[in-house]
Design a protein around this motif. Sequence first.
Motif, mmCIF file in Angstrom:
data_model
loop_
_atom_site.group_PDB
_atom_site.id
_atom_site.type_symbol
_atom_site.label_atom_id
_atom_site.label_comp_id
_atom_site.label_asym_id
_atom_site.label_seq_id
_atom_site.Cartn_x
_atom_site.Cartn_y
_atom_site.Cartn_z
ATOM 1 N N VAL A 35 0.414 -1.273 -0.506
ATOM 2 C CA VAL A 35 0.268 0.308 0.258
ATOM 3 C C VAL A 35 0.753 1.480 -0.093
ATOM 4 O O VAL A 35 2.039 1.204 0.527
ATOM 5 N N LEU A 36 0.691 1.907 -1.032
ATOM 6 C CA LEU A 36 0.971 3.803 -1.519
ATOM 7 C C LEU A 36 -0.017 4.364 -0.637
ATOM 8 O O LEU A 36 -0.793 4.622 -1.323
ATOM 9 N N LYS A 37 0.506 4.807 0.242
ATOM 10 C CA LYS A 37 -0.353 6.195 0.855
ATOM 11 C C LYS A 37 -0.198 7.324 -0.482
ATOM 12 O O LYS A 37 0.759 8.142 -0.788
ATOM 13 N N ALA A 38 -1.964 8.379 -1.012
ATOM 14 C CA ALA A 38 -1.076 8.896 -1.652
ATOM 15 C C ALA A 38 -0.378 10.334 -1.490
ATOM 16 O O ALA A 38 -0.179 10.701 -2.467
ATOM 17 N N ASN A 39 -0.187 10.751 -0.344
ATOM 18 C CA ASN A 39 0.417 11.391 0.265
ATOM 19 C C ASN A 39 2.048 11.115 0.058
ATOM 20 O O ASN A 39 2.479 12.231 1.376
ATOM 21 N N LEU A 40 2.249 10.370 -0.084
ATOM 22 C CA LEU A 40 3.430 10.199 0.178
ATOM 23 C C LEU A 40 4.087 10.698 -0.636
ATOM 24 O O LEU A 40 3.894 11.227 -1.357
ATOM 25 N N GLU A 41 5.458 11.483 -0.122
ATOM 26 C CA GLU A 41 6.575 12.356 -0.804
ATOM 27 C C GLU A 41 7.171 11.561 -2.174
ATOM 28 O O GLU A 41 7.330 10.090 -1.722
ATOM 29 N N ARG A 42 7.546 12.281 -2.796
ATOM 30 C CA ARG A 42 8.118 11.924 -4.108
ATOM 31 C C ARG A 42 9.300 11.149 -3.826
ATOM 32 O O ARG A 42 9.446 10.297 -4.938
ATOM 33 N N VAL A 72 0.699 -9.620 -7.221
ATOM 34 C CA VAL A 72 0.892 -9.330 -6.025
ATOM 35 C C VAL A 72 0.235 -7.838 -6.473
ATOM 36 O O VAL A 72 -0.169 -7.306 -7.569
ATOM 37 N N VAL A 73 -0.596 -6.951 -5.258
ATOM 38 C CA VAL A 73 -1.291 -5.793 -6.006
ATOM 39 C C VAL A 73 -0.590 -4.528 -5.375
ATOM 40 O O VAL A 73 -0.765 -4.506 -3.654
ATOM 41 N N LEU A 74 -0.569 -3.535 -5.803
ATOM 42 C CA LEU A 74 0.262 -2.609 -5.192
ATOM 43 C C LEU A 74 -1.683 -1.163 -4.983
ATOM 44 O O LEU A 74 -2.074 -1.841 -6.181
ATOM 45 N N VAL A 75 -1.800 -1.051 -4.250
ATOM 46 C CA VAL A 75 -2.544 -0.367 -3.935
ATOM 47 C C VAL A 75 -2.203 1.399 -4.031
ATOM 48 O O VAL A 75 -1.639 1.587 -2.934
ATOM 49 N N ILE A 76 -3.146 1.797 -4.075
ATOM 50 C CA ILE A 76 -2.822 3.111 -4.001
ATOM 51 C C ILE A 76 -3.535 4.104 -3.201
ATOM 52 O O ILE A 76 -4.432 3.947 -4.452
ATOM 53 N N ASP A 77 -3.400 4.186 -2.498
ATOM 54 C CA ASP A 77 -4.340 4.947 -1.337
ATOM 55 C C ASP A 77 -4.707 5.610 -0.902
ATOM 56 O O ASP A 77 -4.466 7.060 -0.471
ATOM 57 N N LYS A 78 -6.335 6.381 -1.198
ATOM 58 C CA LYS A 78 -6.675 7.604 -0.942
ATOM 59 C C LYS A 78 -6.351 9.099 -1.749
ATOM 60 O O LYS A 78 -5.788 9.672 -2.206
ATOM 61 N N LEU A 79 -6.492 8.302 -3.317
ATOM 62 C CA LEU A 79 -5.932 9.495 -3.980
ATOM 63 C C LEU A 79 -6.617 10.718 -4.000
ATOM 64 O O LEU A 79 -5.703 11.942 -4.393
ATOM 65 N N ASN A 80 -7.710 11.021 -3.917
ATOM 66 C CA ASN A 80 -8.848 12.214 -4.426
ATOM 67 C C ASN A 80 -7.913 12.738 -3.158
ATOM 68 O O ASN A 80 -8.859 14.098 -2.752
ATOM 69 N N GLU A 81 -7.078 12.655 -2.098
ATOM 70 C CA GLU A 81 -7.285 12.941 -1.225
ATOM 71 C C GLU A 81 -5.944 13.649 -1.186
ATOM 72 O O GLU A 81 -5.422 14.836 -0.725
ATOM 73 N N ILE A 82 -5.705 14.113 -2.418
ATOM 74 C CA ILE A 82 -4.538 14.550 -2.053
ATOM 75 C C ILE A 82 -4.871 16.300 -3.816
ATOM 76 O O ILE A 82 -5.881 15.694 -4.480
ATOM 77 N N ALA A 83 -4.032 16.836 -3.777
ATOM 78 C CA ALA A 83 -4.424 17.806 -4.611
ATOM 79 C C ALA A 83 -3.716 17.256 -6.066
ATOM 80 O O ALA A 83 -3.115 16.339 -6.363
ATOM 81 N N GLU A 84 -5.221 18.008 -6.641
ATOM 82 C CA GLU A 84 -4.801 17.412 -7.861
ATOM 83 C C GLU A 84 -3.388 17.544 -9.159
ATOM 84 O O GLU A 84 -3.441 16.537 -9.630
ATOM 85 N N GLU A 85 -3.016 18.193 -8.730
ATOM 86 C CA GLU A 85 -1.854 18.607 -9.731
ATOM 87 C C GLU A 85 -0.843 17.241 -9.192
ATOM 88 O O GLU A 85 0.885 17.032 -9.214
ATOM 89 N N ASP A 86 -1.219 17.086 -7.446
ATOM 90 C CA ASP A 86 0.271 16.289 -6.716
ATOM 91 C C ASP A 86 0.255 14.854 -7.072
ATOM 92 O O ASP A 86 0.850 13.811 -7.455
ATOM 93 N N GLN A 87 -1.459 14.464 -7.408
ATOM 94 C CA GLN A 87 -1.576 13.482 -8.108
ATOM 95 C C GLN A 87 -1.197 13.367 -9.277
ATOM 96 O O GLN A 87 -0.408 11.712 -9.997
ATOM 97 N N THR A 88 0.081 14.064 -9.691
ATOM 98 C CA THR A 88 0.195 13.345 -11.128
ATOM 99 C C THR A 88 1.688 12.387 -10.962
ATOM 100 O O THR A 88 2.035 12.090 -11.740
ATOM 101 N N LYS A 89 1.945 12.443 -10.076
ATOM 102 C CA LYS A 89 3.612 11.980 -9.485
ATOM 103 C C LYS A 89 2.984 10.173 -9.575
ATOM 104 O O LYS A 89 4.153 9.768 -10.098
ATOM 105 N N PHE A 90 1.939 9.414 -10.300
ATOM 106 C CA PHE A 90 1.625 8.318 -9.869
ATOM 107 C C PHE A 90 1.056 8.616 -11.651
ATOM 108 O O PHE A 90 1.570 7.071 -11.824
#
Length: 133
Positions: A35-42, A72-90
């Motif tokens: 699980v990767l939390k969406a607010n993970l730093e770049r 294996v499953v890579l989960v990017i968790d709660k993507l919409n809880e970070i700013a839209e421009e920050d979501q592009t890191k994924f």
Amino acid sequence: MNKERLNLLKSYLKAEISPLLIPDMPSFFFNNSVVLKANLERKELNGHYENTEFCPPNWYKEILEKSKTNYVVLVIDKLNEIAEEDQTKFIEILKYKKISTFELPKNCLIIVTCSDFSKNKINEEVYSLLAQI
């Protein structure tokens, strides 16, 4: 999750369709997942240098280890809880199934979760890469 959505999820997973966007799904739902939390730093998302060697991030090493036994499953968790421009890191992970020079294993499925989907937005470019359940 209602029965219809659960059946759809099972069929997508069986067909190895990925990445998937699943609203209101707890990240712990999936077995053998990282699980990767969406607010993970770049800097935690990408690789790093150790002396002159470029090394993968820790979560990538965990994926490789878990992929040896089964999918294996890579989960990017709660993507919409970070700013839209920050979501592009994924985008690189979602579009190319890799990060920097490190490709995800063939048996790695990507799941993106979001909370309260109706109230929060997902970046348009990111959303275009996802199949929604």
